[in-house]
Design a protein around this motif. Structure first.
Motif, PDB file in Angstrom:
ATOM      1  N   LEU A   1       0.973  -1.215  -0.025  1.00 39.09           N
ATOM      2  CA  LEU A   1      -0.019  -0.098  -0.021  1.00 39.09           C
ATOM      3  C   LEU A   1       0.924   1.082  -0.134  1.00 39.09           C
ATOM      4  O   LEU A   1       0.243   2.276  -0.376  1.00 39.09           O
ATOM      5  CB  LEU A   1      -0.894  -0.148   1.274  1.00 39.09           C
ATOM      6  CG  LEU A   1      -1.930  -1.067   1.328  1.00 39.09           C
ATOM      7  CD1 LEU A   1      -2.932  -1.041   2.481  1.00 39.09           C
ATOM      8  CD2 LEU A   1      -2.871  -1.131   0.099  1.00 39.09           C
TER       9      LEU A   1
ATOM     10  N   GLU B   1       3.845   3.300  -4.553  1.00 41.22           N
ATOM     11  CA  GLU B   1       2.736   4.224  -5.118  1.00 41.22           C
ATOM     12  C   GLU B   1       2.073   3.862  -6.282  1.00 41.22           C
ATOM     13  O   GLU B   1       1.040   4.014  -6.896  1.00 41.22           O
ATOM     14  CB  GLU B   1       3.442   5.621  -5.390  1.00 41.22           C
ATOM     15  CG  GLU B   1       3.921   6.328  -4.157  1.00 41.22           C
ATOM     16  CD  GLU B   1       5.152   7.631  -4.668  1.00 41.22           C
ATOM     17  OE1 GLU B   1       5.128   7.732  -5.738  1.00 41.22           O
ATOM     18  OE2 GLU B   1       5.392   8.027  -3.975  1.00 41.22           O
TER      19      GLU B   1
ATOM     20  N   PRO C   1      -5.284   4.414   0.295  1.00 42.38           N
ATOM     21  CA  PRO C   1      -4.713   3.824  -1.090  1.00 42.38           C
ATOM     22  C   PRO C   1      -5.628   2.642  -1.335  1.00 42.38           C
ATOM     23  O   PRO C   1      -5.541   2.154  -2.122  1.00 42.38           O
ATOM     24  CB  PRO C   1      -3.238   3.395  -0.651  1.00 42.38           C
ATOM     25  CG  PRO C   1      -3.477   3.426   1.018  1.00 42.38           C
ATOM     26  CD  PRO C   1      -4.372   4.413   1.610  1.00 42.38           C
TER      27      PRO C   1
END
Length: 365
Positions: A55, A58, A314
């Motif tokens: 997570l 990126e 995320p």
């Protein structure tokens, strides 16, 4: 006469290793922003019951594969081989877009010898992949103590083709003494800073020239291990959250947002009372005053890095999640401390107010 089909170009493979908290994910995030790595698949191995590293990288999409079954040692080496073979099948069948490179980010507790042995000597993988190199990240602040205390860290540095010395700006001497030690341990490996260009860091190919005899013996020991045990690892099933008799990984969660003051006091007490035993702390936290902007927290031993807010979560899981890897520290005590500061004490939990007034009351403090 039809010419035989030309074999496909080998897929370049890089292993990024380094001990807990050295800065592997930070380095990988920077490398993946380089357009030259746009066609790269990343395999992330994690140690512990709650997966978080994937997570915090990126570029999380269909090119991200998480191996969460424990250390990349012989327990899950078969999973790594199966993953690399599955990638080839999907690529050859057009189920995923073509890629030219694979980066494996190992858990910080990984002994690299089993990984390298699998990548160098597996009869099918060597036909399709080419091991380009091992990049080892070393923390300039804690690196010397880590090399002293953990054989895995020594091996990670010894097998490296390139060493990245991170956090030199935080080290008292700029990391010069540690750099000299690393050069003595592995004189063939250039020592770079964390801003080294991707093309320089990932160039070349893995080889044993210039590496110590220890590296050759480690790889030889893996060959002997495979000869005796093959790929049947029933003898080695163990708790995926336990690395050895002293090191454990565990998670802390909270469905409700966490009061900022309570979280800061929890971190401060844990750091001050148990810093040397806190090998790694990382996580995403929903603070009560900014629940939609998760706080990313990283810590290594007594150093808790300045947390930063993400603009959004995320994934769909909005819980606070912390992963801790500790040595000689009872997870039940840390969990009780967490519960106490969140206002959900159990009968055996310490009293948060009393601990705040007297940090030395922490067991082992």
């Amino acid at each position: 006469m039809t010419e035989p089909a030309r074999p496909p170009d080998p897929i370049l493979l890089t292993v990024v290793t380094g001990f807990l908290g050295a800065g592997k994910t930070t380095l990988l995030n920077r490398l993946l922003r380089d357009p030259a790595l746009a066609d790269t698949v990343v395999i992330v191995n994690e140690f512990g019951e709650i997966g978080l590293d994937h997570l915090l990288i990126e570029t999380v999409d269909e090119d991200m594969i998480l191996l969460g079954a424990g250390c990349l040692c012989c327990t899950v080496r078969g999973d790594l081989i199966a993953t690399l073979e599955d990638l080839l099948r999907k690529r050859d069948n057009g189920r995923i877009k073509p890629f030219r490179r694979v980066i494996i980010e190992t858990t910080g507790l990984a002994d690299p010898a089993p990984i390298l042995h699998a990548l160098i000597y597996h009869p099918y993988l060597v036909m399709r992949y080419r091991l380009q190199g091992v990049v080892t990240v070393v923390d300039a602040v804690n690196g010397a103590a880590t090399l002293d205390a953990h054989p895995e860290a020594l091996r990670q540095a010894a097998v490296a083709d390139r060493i990245v010395l991170a956090k030199r700006d935080l080290a008292a001497d700029g990391g010069d003494a540690l750099a000299a030690r690393l050069s003595g341990l592995n004189p063939a490996a250039p020592i770079d800073g964390p801003d080294v260009p991707a093309a320089d860091l990932l160039g070349g190919f893995f080889g044993l020239d210039g590496k110590s005899e220890d590296v050759r013996s480690w790889l030889g020991a893996e060959a002997l291990h495979d000869h005796h045990h093959g790929h049947d690892h029933e003898h080695h099933h163990h708790d995926v959250n336990r690395h050895d008799a002293t090191i454990r990984a565990f998670g802390l969660t909270s469905d409700a947002p966490v009061p900022r003051a309570a979280f800061e006091m929890f971190l401060d007490l844990l750091r001050s009372g148990h810093g040397p035993k806190l090998l790694r702390l990382k996580g995403l936290v929903a603070l009560a005053d900014e629940p939609d902007r998760p706080l990313v927290v990283h810590g290594v031993q007594h150093v808790i890095h300045t947390p930063v807010h993400l603009e959004r979560w995320p994934d769909d899981d909005r819980r606070s999640r912390l992963v801790l890897i500790v040595r000689d520290l009872d997870p039940a005590f840390v969990t009780s401390l967490w519960d106490a500061f969140l206002g959900r004490p159990r009968p055996d939990a310490p009293d948060a107010a009393a601990l705040t007034a007297n940090p030395l009351a922490i067991p082992g403090g």
